[in-house]
Design a protein around this motif. Structure first.
Motif, PDB file in Angstrom:
ATOM      1  N   ALA A  39       0.672  -1.063   0.185  1.00 18.69           N
ATOM      2  CA  ALA A  39      -0.028   0.025  -0.027  1.00 18.69           C
ATOM      3  C   ALA A  39       0.906   1.136  -0.122  1.00 18.69           C
ATOM      4  O   ALA A  39       0.615   2.257  -0.701  1.00 18.69           O
ATOM      5  N   THR A  40       1.825   1.388   0.782  1.00 16.77           N
ATOM      6  CA  THR A  40       2.767   2.561   0.807  1.00 16.77           C
ATOM      7  C   THR A  40       3.559   2.601  -0.625  1.00 16.77           C
ATOM      8  O   THR A  40       3.939   3.747  -1.295  1.00 16.77           O
ATOM      9  N   ALA A  41       3.839   1.386  -1.313  1.00 15.88           N
ATOM     10  CA  ALA A  41       4.526   1.551  -2.617  1.00 15.88           C
ATOM     11  C   ALA A  41       3.851   2.120  -3.640  1.00 15.88           C
ATOM     12  O   ALA A  41       4.046   2.743  -4.378  1.00 15.88           O
ATOM     13  N   ARG A  42       2.275   1.888  -3.569  1.00 19.25           N
ATOM     14  CA  ARG A  42       1.459   2.664  -4.228  1.00 19.25           C
ATOM     15  C   ARG A  42       1.363   3.984  -4.389  1.00 19.25           C
ATOM     16  O   ARG A  42       1.408   4.716  -5.315  1.00 19.25           O
ATOM     17  N   GLU A  43       1.864   4.564  -3.109  1.00 21.27           N
ATOM     18  CA  GLU A  43       1.917   6.048  -2.958  1.00 21.27           C
ATOM     19  C   GLU A  43       3.276   6.471  -3.330  1.00 21.27           C
ATOM     20  O   GLU A  43       3.474   7.373  -4.069  1.00 21.27           O
ATOM     21  N   LYS A  44       4.408   5.938  -2.996  1.00 25.84           N
ATOM     22  CA  LYS A  44       5.555   6.327  -2.939  1.00 25.84           C
ATOM     23  C   LYS A  44       6.392   6.182  -4.321  1.00 25.84           C
ATOM     24  O   LYS A  44       7.092   7.026  -4.874  1.00 25.84           O
ATOM     25  N   VAL A  45       5.770   5.175  -5.088  1.00 25.27           N
ATOM     26  CA  VAL A  45       6.382   4.784  -6.732  1.00 25.27           C
ATOM     27  C   VAL A  45       5.011   5.106  -7.574  1.00 25.27           C
ATOM     28  O   VAL A  45       5.183   5.545  -8.425  1.00 25.27           O
ATOM     29  N   GLY A  46       4.005   4.268  -7.111  1.00 29.98           N
ATOM     30  CA  GLY A  46       2.826   4.321  -8.353  1.00 29.98           C
ATOM     31  C   GLY A  46       2.137   5.547  -8.276  1.00 29.98           C
ATOM     32  O   GLY A  46       1.637   5.739  -9.579  1.00 29.98           O
ATOM     33  N   ALA A  47       2.193   6.482  -7.688  1.00 32.98           N
ATOM     34  CA  ALA A  47       1.394   7.797  -7.830  1.00 32.98           C
ATOM     35  C   ALA A  47       2.085   8.332  -8.963  1.00 32.98           C
ATOM     36  O   ALA A  47       1.310   9.050  -9.844  1.00 32.98           O
ATOM     37  N   LEU A  48       3.410   8.737  -8.907  1.00 29.37           N
ATOM     38  CA  LEU A  48       3.955   9.329  -9.951  1.00 29.37           C
ATOM     39  C   LEU A  48       3.974   8.474 -11.511  1.00 29.37           C
ATOM     40  O   LEU A  48       3.679   9.181 -12.377  1.00 29.37           O
ATOM     41  N   MET A  49       4.037   7.504 -11.297  1.00 28.80           N
ATOM     42  CA  MET A  49       3.984   6.444 -12.565  1.00 28.80           C
ATOM     43  C   MET A  49       2.418   6.487 -13.105  1.00 28.80           C
ATOM     44  O   MET A  49       2.266   6.832 -14.182  1.00 28.80           O
TER      45      MET A  49
END
Length: 335
Positions: free
Chosen positions: A178-188
């Motif tokens: 869930a944190t990876a979705r924000e940290k990385v996924g948001a900008l992708m």
């Protein structure tokens, strides 16, 4: 390979935005981008960096029927925002090397590196405002800036949570994802959405691109976790650097969740040390190998990728986005 092609094209677009910038601050930016040496001179062979966000924006724009010229402000904006995060992350984590050479803060000190990083952030927003020069209506341009800013804030929230998790050993894999979705996924996701909108996609289609990018971003983070321990990470950070900084990627969290109590204690004791040394990294990898954590992480990356592709193809946007899906496969699976 699609990723290599679009990364190269995005780099050329990015260079065009810095062609006339002579102020000394921009020399630091050129160094960070891999074009200049410490003296500000052009490198005969630029430092290899994958312009993955710019490449995604460009591919999405063309998938939606737009041109490279239409995508240019978006390509530059998402790539500069990514550089902003890299500069600050290197300072926060004390990383002295990236892409085989000294990091920006290691050469010029944290204070000037912060100036350069903040400059990247400001330029990202200004470059996106160039959409007005292409006669995009003001309200649509502001909507695009809003997408970028929301992604930036989500990314920073993810980075904050990532640092909170750094000193803990009780994080479940699901919380990490869930944190990876924000940290990385948001900008992708923002890169794909902005690129698609520049290409003429509808808001609904843009949302499908964004959701696909966010899901692929999670798979990409899991793959990067594998590469940080056993391969070659796209980030350019030295292999093992995250683990030595007590960052627990998916393979470690899988092991902590699945291992017998004796191995959990072993891993917990390791990460509770004040400072981790290279022998600790060797011990960690040996434990993870024994638990087949690498295979589990690779399976998770494929599961996340395949689910994302299936949902994307069900949308109105996914059918024609062949190159976008090819880039996603490489990011998530290295295929």
């Amino acid at each position: 390979m699609a990723m290599e092609l679009y990364s190269s094209r995005a780099d050329r677009i990015l260079r065009g935005q810095f062609a006339e910038s002579g102020f000394p601050l921009y020399r630091l930016m050129g160094y960070q981008l891999g074009w200049l040496d410490e003296a500000g001179l052009e490198l005969p062979a630029p430092v290899a960096q994958t312009r993955l966000h710019g490449g995604l924006a460009l591919a999405a724009c063309e998938a939606a029927g737009g041109s490279a010229d239409a995508a240019a402000p978006t390509v530059v904006a998402v790539e500069l925002l990514h550089q902003f995060v890299q500069v600050h992350s290197d300072i926060q984590d004390g990383i002295p090397e990236r892409h085989g050479r000294d990091t920006l803060w290691w050469v010029w000190g944290p204070a000037q590196a912060i100036n350069a990083g903040d400059g990247f952030h400001a330029l990202a927003r200004l470059r996106l405002m160039q959409l007005l020069e292409g006669r995009m209506p003001p309200h649509e341009t502001l909507s695009m800036v809003n997408i970028l800013d929301k992604a930036s804030l989500r990314m920073l929230e993810g980075l904050h949570q990532d640092m909170v998790y750094q000193e803990r050993v009780d994080i479940l894999p699901e919380a990490y994802l869930a944190t990876a979705r924000e940290k990385v996924g948001a900008l992708m996701g923002a890169a794909l959405e902005l690129g698609a909108l520049c290409g003429g996609a509808s808001k609904e289609q843009g949302r499908a691109f964004r959701e696909f990018g966010e899901e692929v971003g999670v798979a990409f983070q899991v793959q990067e976790d594998v590469q940080m321990l056993w391969g070659q990470p796209v980030s350019g950070r030295p292999k093992g650097a995250d683990a030595l900084n007590k960052k627990k990627g998916y393979p470690v969290l899988y092991a902590l969740d699945q291992a017998e109590i004796s191995l959990k204690r072993d891993l917990g004791t390791l990460f509770l040390k004040r400072v981790l040394e290279p022998p600790d990294l060797e011990h960690l990898v040996a434990v993870l190998d024994g638990l087949k954590a690498r295979d589990a992480a690779m399976d998770k990356a494929r599961e996340l990728h395949d689910g994302a592709v299936a949902r994307f193809e069900e949308s109105e946007a996914g059918g024609a986005a062949t190159d976008v899906k090819a880039i996603a496969a490489w990011l998530a699976l290295r295929e």
